[in-house]
Design a protein around this motif. Structure first.
Motif, PDB file in Angstrom:
ATOM      1  N   TYR A  36       0.756  -1.107  -0.041  1.00 34.45           N
ATOM      2  CA  TYR A  36       0.219   0.058   0.090  1.00 34.45           C
ATOM      3  C   TYR A  36       0.979   1.176  -0.055  1.00 34.45           C
ATOM      4  N   THR A  37       0.199   2.274  -0.210  1.00 31.92           N
ATOM      5  CA  THR A  37       0.927   3.774  -0.071  1.00 31.92           C
ATOM      6  C   THR A  37       0.200   4.430   0.785  1.00 31.92           C
ATOM      7  N   SER A  38       0.986   5.229   1.601  1.00 35.83           N
ATOM      8  CA  SER A  38       0.312   5.800   2.680  1.00 35.83           C
ATOM      9  C   SER A  38       0.969   7.350   2.478  1.00 35.83           C
ATOM     10  N   VAL A  39      -0.061   8.299   2.467  1.00 33.80           N
ATOM     11  CA  VAL A  39       0.220   9.667   2.351  1.00 33.80           C
ATOM     12  C   VAL A  39      -0.159  10.686   3.504  1.00 33.80           C
ATOM     13  N   SER A  40       0.478  11.042   4.469  1.00 35.57           N
ATOM     14  CA  SER A  40       0.050  11.729   5.660  1.00 35.57           C
ATOM     15  C   SER A  40      -0.003  13.168   5.244  1.00 35.57           C
ATOM     16  N   GLY A  41      -0.778  13.639   6.199  1.00 30.26           N
ATOM     17  CA  GLY A  41      -0.861  15.286   5.996  1.00 30.26           C
ATOM     18  C   GLY A  41      -1.847  15.597   4.997  1.00 30.26           C
ATOM     19  N   VAL A  42      -2.789  14.815   4.511  1.00 31.58           N
ATOM     20  CA  VAL A  42      -3.842  15.285   3.499  1.00 31.58           C
ATOM     21  C   VAL A  42      -4.697  16.254   3.753  1.00 31.58           C
ATOM     22  N   SER A  43      -5.122  17.101   3.225  1.00 31.14           N
ATOM     23  CA  SER A  43      -6.302  18.121   3.606  1.00 31.14           C
ATOM     24  C   SER A  43      -7.504  17.919   2.827  1.00 31.14           C
ATOM     25  N   GLY A  44      -8.602  18.489   3.221  1.00 31.57           N
ATOM     26  CA  GLY A  44      -9.748  18.495   2.325  1.00 31.57           C
ATOM     27  C   GLY A  44     -10.993  19.190   3.219  1.00 31.57           C
ATOM     28  N   PHE A  45     -12.108  19.052   2.562  1.00 34.72           N
ATOM     29  CA  PHE A  45     -13.394  19.474   3.091  1.00 34.72           C
ATOM     30  C   PHE A  45     -14.400  18.282   2.969  1.00 34.72           C
ATOM     31  N   GLY A  46     -15.296  18.303   4.021  1.00 33.19           N
ATOM     32  CA  GLY A  46     -16.284  17.367   3.674  1.00 33.19           C
ATOM     33  C   GLY A  46     -17.228  17.308   4.894  1.00 33.19           C
ATOM     34  N   HIS A  47     -18.017  16.178   5.307  1.00 36.06           N
ATOM     35  CA  HIS A  47     -19.035  16.129   6.433  1.00 36.06           C
ATOM     36  C   HIS A  47     -18.368  16.835   7.654  1.00 36.06           C
ATOM     37  N   HIS A  48     -17.032  16.453   7.854  1.00 39.01           N
ATOM     38  CA  HIS A  48     -16.711  17.131   9.224  1.00 39.01           C
ATOM     39  C   HIS A  48     -16.074  18.651   9.207  1.00 39.01           C
ATOM     40  N   GLY A  49     -16.260  19.356   7.910  1.00 42.38           N
ATOM     41  CA  GLY A  49     -15.587  20.459   7.871  1.00 42.38           C
ATOM     42  C   GLY A  49     -14.208  20.459   7.198  1.00 42.38           C
ATOM     43  N   VAL A  50     -13.502  21.464   7.275  1.00 44.32           N
ATOM     44  CA  VAL A  50     -12.206  21.763   6.515  1.00 44.32           C
ATOM     45  C   VAL A  50     -11.370  20.978   7.645  1.00 44.32           C
ATOM     46  N   ARG A  51     -10.381  20.275   6.961  1.00 44.08           N
ATOM     47  CA  ARG A  51      -9.241  19.364   7.685  1.00 44.08           C
ATOM     48  C   ARG A  51      -8.131  19.895   6.989  1.00 44.08           C
ATOM     49  N   GLY A  52      -7.261  20.261   7.907  1.00 44.78           N
ATOM     50  CA  GLY A  52      -5.928  20.781   7.407  1.00 44.78           C
ATOM     51  C   GLY A  52      -5.129  19.677   7.169  1.00 44.78           C
ATOM     52  N   GLY A  53      -3.970  20.184   6.325  1.00 40.62           N
ATOM     53  CA  GLY A  53      -2.971  19.196   6.290  1.00 40.62           C
ATOM     54  C   GLY A  53      -2.086  18.699   7.418  1.00 40.62           C
ATOM     55  N   ARG A  54      -0.671  18.667   7.002  1.00 40.90           N
ATOM     56  CA  ARG A  54       0.353  18.480   7.969  1.00 40.90           C
ATOM     57  C   ARG A  54       0.355  19.261   9.442  1.00 40.90           C
ATOM     58  N   MET A  55       0.044  18.703  10.212  1.00 43.63           N
ATOM     59  CA  MET A  55       0.153  19.419  11.645  1.00 43.63           C
ATOM     60  C   MET A  55       1.650  19.584  11.881  1.00 43.63           C
ATOM     61  N   LEU A  56       2.012  20.677  12.482  1.00 48.68           N
ATOM     62  CA  LEU A  56       3.520  20.913  12.927  1.00 48.68           C
ATOM     63  C   LEU A  56       3.886  20.064  14.214  1.00 48.68           C
ATOM     64  N   PHE A  57       3.006  19.948  14.908  1.00 43.68           N
ATOM     65  CA  PHE A  57       3.506  19.166  16.106  1.00 43.68           C
ATOM     66  C   PHE A  57       2.715  17.887  16.343  1.00 43.68           C
ATOM     67  N   ASN A  58       1.601  17.607  15.665  1.00 38.12           N
ATOM     68  CA  ASN A  58       0.780  16.523  16.111  1.00 38.12           C
ATOM     69  C   ASN A  58       0.280  15.821  14.710  1.00 38.12           C
ATOM     70  N   GLU A  59       0.972  14.685  14.498  1.00 36.97           N
ATOM     71  CA  GLU A  59       0.585  13.854  13.314  1.00 36.97           C
ATOM     72  C   GLU A  59      -0.824  13.254  13.274  1.00 36.97           C
ATOM     73  N   HIS A  60      -1.200  13.052  14.638  1.00 35.83           N
ATOM     74  CA  HIS A  60      -2.224  12.271  14.750  1.00 35.83           C
ATOM     75  C   HIS A  60      -3.613  12.968  14.400  1.00 35.83           C
ATOM     76  N   ASP A  61      -3.429  14.564  14.400  1.00 31.91           N
ATOM     77  CA  ASP A  61      -4.936  15.219  14.043  1.00 31.91           C
ATOM     78  C   ASP A  61      -4.852  15.375  12.493  1.00 31.91           C
ATOM     79  N   ALA A  62      -3.917  15.071  11.844  1.00 27.48           N
ATOM     80  CA  ALA A  62      -3.842  15.101  10.472  1.00 27.48           C
ATOM     81  C   ALA A  62      -4.608  13.899   9.739  1.00 27.48           C
ATOM     82  N   LEU A  63      -4.742  14.015   8.578  1.00 25.76           N
ATOM     83  CA  LEU A  63      -5.527  12.862   7.711  1.00 25.76           C
ATOM     84  C   LEU A  63      -4.567  12.436   6.927  1.00 25.76           C
ATOM     85  N   THR A  64      -4.763  11.014   6.744  1.00 24.40           N
ATOM     86  CA  THR A  64      -3.785  10.034   6.048  1.00 24.40           C
ATOM     87  C   THR A  64      -4.667   9.360   4.989  1.00 24.40           C
TER      88      THR A  64
END
Length: 107
Positions: A36-64
């Motif tokens: 598989y390929t994994s890309v962390s820090g993706v961003s987008g907009f959907g049901h849960h609103g805007v999701r930012g890309g890579r977080m500076l100090f917290n990878e767990h809040d970012a989307l993969t």
């Protein structure tokens, strides 16, 4: 090489919070996907609103985004296994037909 020489497969793309990426990766491996390929820090907009890309100090809040390509007969097991993960967290899954030039990499 022409497209008629390609082998049909199924591509599955899953976007989940970083905390759930390991569960998705384990599921992909457990059903016999070769990789598989994994890309962390993706961003987008959907049901849960805007999701930012890579977080500076917290990878767990970012989307993969996890992407795998499997023979058609393995796709149902991944789709069935992802459903419970998506029922408990935010995320989305895309399943589409694709074709590959090196089927031995995926089977």
């Amino acid at each position: 090489m022409s497209t008629t020489a390609l082998t049909p497969m199924t591509k599955i793309e899953i976007v989940v919070p970083g905390d759930d990426a390991a569960d998705v990766a384990e599921l992909i491996r457990s059903v016999g996907a070769r990789g598989y390929t994994s890309v962390s820090g993706v961003s987008g907009f959907g049901h849960h609103g805007v999701r930012g890309g890579r977080m500076l100090f917290n990878e767990h809040d970012a989307l993969t985004l996890l992407i795998t390509v499997v023979p058609d007969h393995r796709a149902d097991a991944i789709v069935a296994g992802i459903r419970p993960i998506l029922d408990r967290t935010s995320g989305v899954m895309f399943v589409s037909p694709t074709a590959v030039s090196r089927p031995d990499y995926f089977a």
